[in-house]
Motif scaffolding. Sequence first.
Motif, PDB file in Angstrom:
ATOM      1  N   PHE A 319      -4.048  46.649   2.745  1.00  0.00           N
ATOM      2  CA  PHE A 319      -3.876  46.097   4.085  1.00  0.00           C
ATOM      3  C   PHE A 319      -4.617  44.769   4.221  1.00  0.00           C
ATOM      4  O   PHE A 319      -4.086  43.800   4.793  1.00  0.00           O
ATOM      5  CB  PHE A 319      -4.374  47.100   5.122  1.00  0.00           C
ATOM      6  CG  PHE A 319      -4.231  46.640   6.543  1.00  0.00           C
ATOM      7  CD1 PHE A 319      -2.995  46.363   7.074  1.00  0.00           C
ATOM      8  CD2 PHE A 319      -5.349  46.478   7.350  1.00  0.00           C
ATOM      9  CE1 PHE A 319      -2.856  45.936   8.395  1.00  0.00           C
ATOM     10  CE2 PHE A 319      -5.236  46.053   8.650  1.00  0.00           C
ATOM     11  CZ  PHE A 319      -3.985  45.780   9.185  1.00  0.00           C
ATOM     12  N   ILE A 320      -5.815  44.704   3.714  1.00  0.00           N
ATOM     13  CA  ILE A 320      -6.592  43.462   3.737  1.00  0.00           C
ATOM     14  C   ILE A 320      -5.853  42.377   2.956  1.00  0.00           C
ATOM     15  O   ILE A 320      -5.781  41.216   3.378  1.00  0.00           O
ATOM     16  CB  ILE A 320      -8.000  43.704   3.173  1.00  0.00           C
ATOM     17  CG1 ILE A 320      -8.799  44.603   4.121  1.00  0.00           C
ATOM     18  CG2 ILE A 320      -8.735  42.393   2.935  1.00  0.00           C
ATOM     19  CD1 ILE A 320     -10.078  45.162   3.530  1.00  0.00           C
ATOM     20  N   GLY A 321      -5.263  42.749   1.832  1.00  0.00           N
ATOM     21  CA  GLY A 321      -4.475  41.805   1.054  1.00  0.00           C
ATOM     22  C   GLY A 321      -3.250  41.316   1.798  1.00  0.00           C
ATOM     23  O   GLY A 321      -2.877  40.138   1.710  1.00  0.00           O
ATOM     24  N   LEU A 322      -2.612  42.202   2.536  1.00  0.00           N
ATOM     25  CA  LEU A 322      -1.453  41.833   3.351  1.00  0.00           C
ATOM     26  C   LEU A 322      -1.830  40.749   4.360  1.00  0.00           C
ATOM     27  O   LEU A 322      -1.126  39.747   4.528  1.00  0.00           O
ATOM     28  CB  LEU A 322      -0.920  43.070   4.072  1.00  0.00           C
ATOM     29  CG  LEU A 322       0.092  42.844   5.210  1.00  0.00           C
ATOM     30  CD1 LEU A 322       1.424  42.378   4.643  1.00  0.00           C
ATOM     31  CD2 LEU A 322       0.279  44.113   6.025  1.00  0.00           C
ATOM     32  N   LEU A 323      -2.944  40.944   5.047  1.00  0.00           N
ATOM     33  CA  LEU A 323      -3.374  39.980   6.056  1.00  0.00           C
ATOM     34  C   LEU A 323      -3.739  38.637   5.436  1.00  0.00           C
ATOM     35  O   LEU A 323      -3.646  37.594   6.098  1.00  0.00           O
ATOM     36  CB  LEU A 323      -4.561  40.538   6.842  1.00  0.00           C
ATOM     37  CG  LEU A 323      -4.285  41.795   7.677  1.00  0.00           C
ATOM     38  CD1 LEU A 323      -5.559  42.280   8.342  1.00  0.00           C
ATOM     39  CD2 LEU A 323      -3.193  41.540   8.718  1.00  0.00           C
ATOM     40  N   ALA A 324      -4.137  38.652   4.171  1.00  0.00           N
ATOM     41  CA  ALA A 324      -4.494  37.416   3.471  1.00  0.00           C
ATOM     42  C   ALA A 324      -3.304  36.799   2.742  1.00  0.00           C
ATOM     43  O   ALA A 324      -3.449  35.756   2.100  1.00  0.00           O
ATOM     44  CB  ALA A 324      -5.616  37.692   2.474  1.00  0.00           C
ATOM     45  N   GLY A 325      -2.128  37.450   2.821  1.00  0.00           N
ATOM     46  CA  GLY A 325      -0.945  36.913   2.168  1.00  0.00           C
ATOM     47  C   GLY A 325      -0.867  37.175   0.687  1.00  0.00           C
ATOM     48  O   GLY A 325      -0.105  36.508  -0.032  1.00  0.00           O
ATOM     49  N   ARG A 326      -1.617  38.166   0.189  1.00  0.00           N
ATOM     50  CA  ARG A 326      -1.608  38.436  -1.252  1.00  0.00           C
ATOM     51  C   ARG A 326      -0.439  39.314  -1.682  1.00  0.00           C
ATOM     52  O   ARG A 326      -0.164  39.434  -2.885  1.00  0.00           O
ATOM     53  CB  ARG A 326      -2.930  39.084  -1.674  1.00  0.00           C
ATOM     54  CG  ARG A 326      -4.129  38.138  -1.562  1.00  0.00           C
ATOM     55  CD  ARG A 326      -5.326  38.652  -2.345  1.00  0.00           C
ATOM     56  NE  ARG A 326      -5.925  39.840  -1.752  1.00  0.00           N
ATOM     57  CZ  ARG A 326      -6.907  39.814  -0.855  1.00  0.00           C
ATOM     58  NH1 ARG A 326      -7.374  38.643  -0.423  1.00  0.00           N
ATOM     59  NH2 ARG A 326      -7.423  40.930  -0.382  1.00  0.00           N
ATOM     60  N   ASN A 327       0.238  39.934  -0.737  1.00  0.00           N
ATOM     61  CA  ASN A 327       1.396  40.764  -1.078  1.00  0.00           C
ATOM     62  C   ASN A 327       2.616  39.879  -1.306  1.00  0.00           C
ATOM     63  O   ASN A 327       2.647  38.718  -0.902  1.00  0.00           O
ATOM     64  CB  ASN A 327       1.688  41.762   0.036  1.00  0.00           C
ATOM     65  CG  ASN A 327       2.095  41.073   1.326  1.00  0.00           C
ATOM     66  OD1 ASN A 327       1.328  40.259   1.871  1.00  0.00           O
ATOM     67  ND2 ASN A 327       3.293  41.364   1.816  1.00  0.00           N
TER      68      ASN A 327
END
Length: 336
Positions: A319-327
């Motif tokens: 989820f943290i990665g999603l918010l940072a655009g890593r997905n």
Amino acid sequence: MTATHQRIVLASRPKGAVTPENFRLEQVPMPQPGPGEVLVLNHYLSLDPYMRGRMEESKSYAEPQKIGETMIGGTVGVVETSNHAGLAIGDTVVGLLGWQEYGVAHGRQLMKVDTRAVPMSAYLGPVGMPGVTAWYGLNRLCEPRPGQTVLVSAASGAVGSVVGQLARQAGCRAVGIAGGPEKCAYVVSELGFDACIDHRAHGDVGSLGRALREAAPAGVDALFENVGGACLDAALACMNPFGRIALCGLIAGYNGEDIALRNVRALLVSRLKVQGFIVSDHMDVWPAALAELGRGVATGKIRYRETVAEGLAAAPEAFIGLLAGRNFGKQLVKLT
């Protein structure tokens, strides 16, 4: 011994960026279905940007996520026990059972789906809430017209990727904004957008605006906005008179940052129509939208990509990665 399963609860509200400490993994007793209810083994959990807003206590379009309770989230899984006449053991169902391995819900709160032509996970992406969000925002608010240009921010994401493909199918020129050359290449070569701008390659609104004008020399007629901030400011400067803006998300400010809007004058000068929307307000369109989206995925007319984290314990970092655009594409957690 009492049967148990795992869930993740909100342990604390974020102060700025979300951290793993805001969540807690718990082992809890297995839920038991009551009259009219079913027990579902969740196979996939959907992670979506809206969850960040629900973690705040401030007033919004929905109730805040409560401390100490299972994190909200869309799921797809298989019925293991049924006390509902319309659902049988083995049926695949979509619901809002949250960040947990098992869930209980009344049968009328679940949607039975067919996985013969559409993969199970796609019901949380292009044939689920993100897909319907794209369908509604484009068709009802952006009002695509053949020959016009539709601009989509977060174009490689679960929502934006569907918007651009539907816009192309409507006869429009589709221009995307995404983060990084790999995502931009995917948006053009795999999804069929006409052009895509890498916002990371542009250090300010002016530079991004110049890139947009090159990609959309005839101007932008409709904007599907998922990000806000510099992306929105640059897009406003490129909008044609009487353009339409579907305001779907403001991920640039999900950690509480102020979202400046410098080109607000364009709203008046270009007589723009701006409409914010939440897709759950428009349940009447879901059957038609899902039918069209399902056909698109089954026939290959709608393509999609998934980033899948393994196991419930991986959900916070994903989820943290999603918010940072890593997905890349739709962010899922595989639970079983």
